[in-house]
Scaffold this motif. Structure first.
Motif, short mmCIF file in Angstrom:
data_model
loop_
_atom_site.label_atom_id
_atom_site.label_comp_id
_atom_site.label_asym_id
_atom_site.label_seq_id
_atom_site.Cartn_x
_atom_site.Cartn_y
_atom_site.Cartn_z
N THR A 193 0.84 -1.19 0.00
CA THR A 193 0.00 0.00 0.00
C THR A 193 0.88 1.24 0.00
O THR A 193 1.67 1.44 0.91
N LYS A 194 0.74 2.03 -1.06
CA LYS A 194 1.52 3.26 -1.15
C LYS A 194 0.54 4.36 -1.51
O LYS A 194 -0.43 4.13 -2.22
N MET A 196 -0.75 7.69 -3.44
CA MET A 196 -0.58 8.22 -4.79
C MET A 196 0.63 9.15 -4.82
O MET A 196 1.42 9.13 -5.76
N PHE A 199 3.88 7.30 -5.19
CA PHE A 199 4.15 6.86 -6.56
C PHE A 199 4.59 8.02 -7.45
O PHE A 199 5.46 7.88 -8.30
N MET A 200 3.97 9.17 -7.22
CA MET A 200 4.32 10.33 -8.05
C MET A 200 5.75 10.80 -7.72
O MET A 200 6.50 11.19 -8.61
#
Lengths: 319, 319
Positions: A193-194, A196, A199-200
């Protein structure tokens, strides 16, 4: 300061009626798992115990404790867990404990031996040592303790992926599962679980990767602007630091992160036999053989970065 | 077909002088690790043994065997490992064995029981079963066998991250390490090595992620231009398709990849209970509950994409 073994550490703990367990600043799964596992075990022996840290504990670790478990405790025996140097306790209220640590339980090669020391450098995680201490205390490992210890062991080994993993690491994991560790939820929270934003940030940071020294070294940069744009924080960066080492052919990867205080934090990750700690020591830092850190000054950026790269080059040439 | 236990399977194997072990098509770490571990063990008992597969074995698994270990073997007792259905053996030379399988050793829920069957559905990997069979054969696990078994167990569990992991999985891993499994190199090859192109494609693809339907659905796009720029291929995209599912709150993620023909390939990945196959069926595709696929036509892109999103919305509303 005296080096002690697991049995001696357990004996010291048993003699206490109040213990305060301190974690390092920017707490991670291993320091928190160690602290709360030891706290739960101490409570089972009737010892009053609390955990304290200079920073707010990230929400994702909330399954380890209740709010009353966290805070200061007067007249207590002070134990640090996974804290290689008392400077790493951080600043603020915690500073008054810096010279009052009685027992340090740690697994870092770079440990500064600032207290009575249970130091087992072969352990992949401080939680491996705490597991032994809890058994030596005669406390049965329940599912709460198992969750805490599993968290530290899995996070400090990249879920059993890093080269610090031993047969004992897996044996302990097996026992923790037998004793009820909720590995499905913990693995999902820690590894699957990351945000958003994370990830960006990862995407932006990857765009900065440069390889050098025949493709054996990768350097990635994370700016304050990237973090602001993606709404990410320091702990997000820790996860990202491991990525450039995965690039084919790369033996050592440096992630250089801009901080608020006129410095850049350098996180070094390497593959065997490259010794990250040895490289970082040359810049006044330290850590483990495959994961270490140091600092670069903003005002001397080019100079310090050149020093870092030359230390990396030297290490690569020596292997 | 008869179900048998580990001891019975070992007894059957011991009676043979020649065995041919078949893997499933597109062989992965578990089918290959099972096959070569069993082959090495059989050889130690003086049995002539080979492994065969309809596809070329990816280079990264080369540490498991020598070239003479791979190929057909006449008049042999045929065993399949990790092959749920004899159709999954694939096509070509291997087809003649489809109806000549004597023993199937597998862990898939979907197993079709096409031979004498050692089927242990609770095992995270077929290699867990092979470990037991080798012990039942009375063969000592050497470092070669340990490497093969560790490969299968680690790759089929996402390096001990998936919910199929049990205490036994870790106990076996511990024993394999004790017996010399080179986990540092294997983990590096299987989990820690990606091409620079892969990372650059990932970075570019992540920039395109949009979330919708209250953040429960993420859509990511991979264009031909991105792939050309990064020098990546289709199999790189398979790895990337799993990423947007990891975004906090996302239950279903669609990766839309531009192809050379006039279509886009849609790869759907979901968390329980969202059924990816059900969604893709509505667009003429199919697959598994958590990973499925379908197509979108380039000339009707907006229309087909709207259809996909409405199928996703329907599924999300139904759970």
């Amino acid at each position: 300061m005296r080096r002690i073994d697991v049995a001696q550490a357990a004996e010291l703990i048993k003699q206490q009626s109040r213990i305060l367990i301190l974690t390092h600043r920017n707490p991670d799964g291993d320091t928190l798992g160690s602290a709360f596992a030891l706290m739960h075990a101490a409570k089972k022996l009737g010892i009053t115990a609390k955990v304290f840290c200079c920073d707010v504990i990230p929400e994702k670790y909330s399954y380890m404790y209740c709010s009353e478990d966290f805070g200061e405790l007067s007249d207590a025996y002070v134990i640090t867990v996974d804290v290689a140097d008392n400077k790493l306790l951080g600043s603020g209220e915690i500073e008054k404990y810096k010279d009052r640590v009685s027992l340090c339980i740690d697994h870092h090669i770079s440990n500064r031996e600032y207290a009575e020391n249970l130091l087992l450098r072969d352990c992949a995680a401080a939680c491996e040592i705490i597991y032994d201490v809890i058994l030596a205390l005669g406390v049965e490992i329940d599912c709460k303790i198992a969750d805490c210890l599993y968290t530290g062991i899995s996070t400090d080994t990249g879920c059993f992926m890093f080269s610090n993993v031993s047969d004992r690491t897996h044996l302990i994991a097996a026992d923790l599962i037998t004793n009820g560790a909720n590995i499905t939820d913990i693995n999902r929270i820690m590894f699957e679980t990351k945000s958003m934003g994370y990830f960006m940030l990862e995407a932006a940071a990857l765009q900065t990767v440069e390889t050098m020294l025949d493709g054996k070294c990768a350097v990635m940069t994370i700016t304050k602007e990237m973090m602001a744009k993606t709404g990410t924080c320091e702990s997000d960066c820790d996860g990202i630091a491991g990525i450039p080492r995965k690039i084919e052919g790369v033996l050592v990867a440096a992630t250089i992160r801009e901080r608020d205080d006129n410095t850049f934090k350098v996180s070094l990750r390497s593959h065997a036999p490259v010794d990250s700690a040895k490289i970082c020591l040359k810049l006044g830092g330290g850590g483990h053989a495959r994961a270490a850190g140091c600092e670069i000054r903003k005002d001397y950026f080019e100079e310090d970065k050149a020093k870092l790269l030359s230390a990396i080059k030297e290490e690569l040439e020596s292997i």
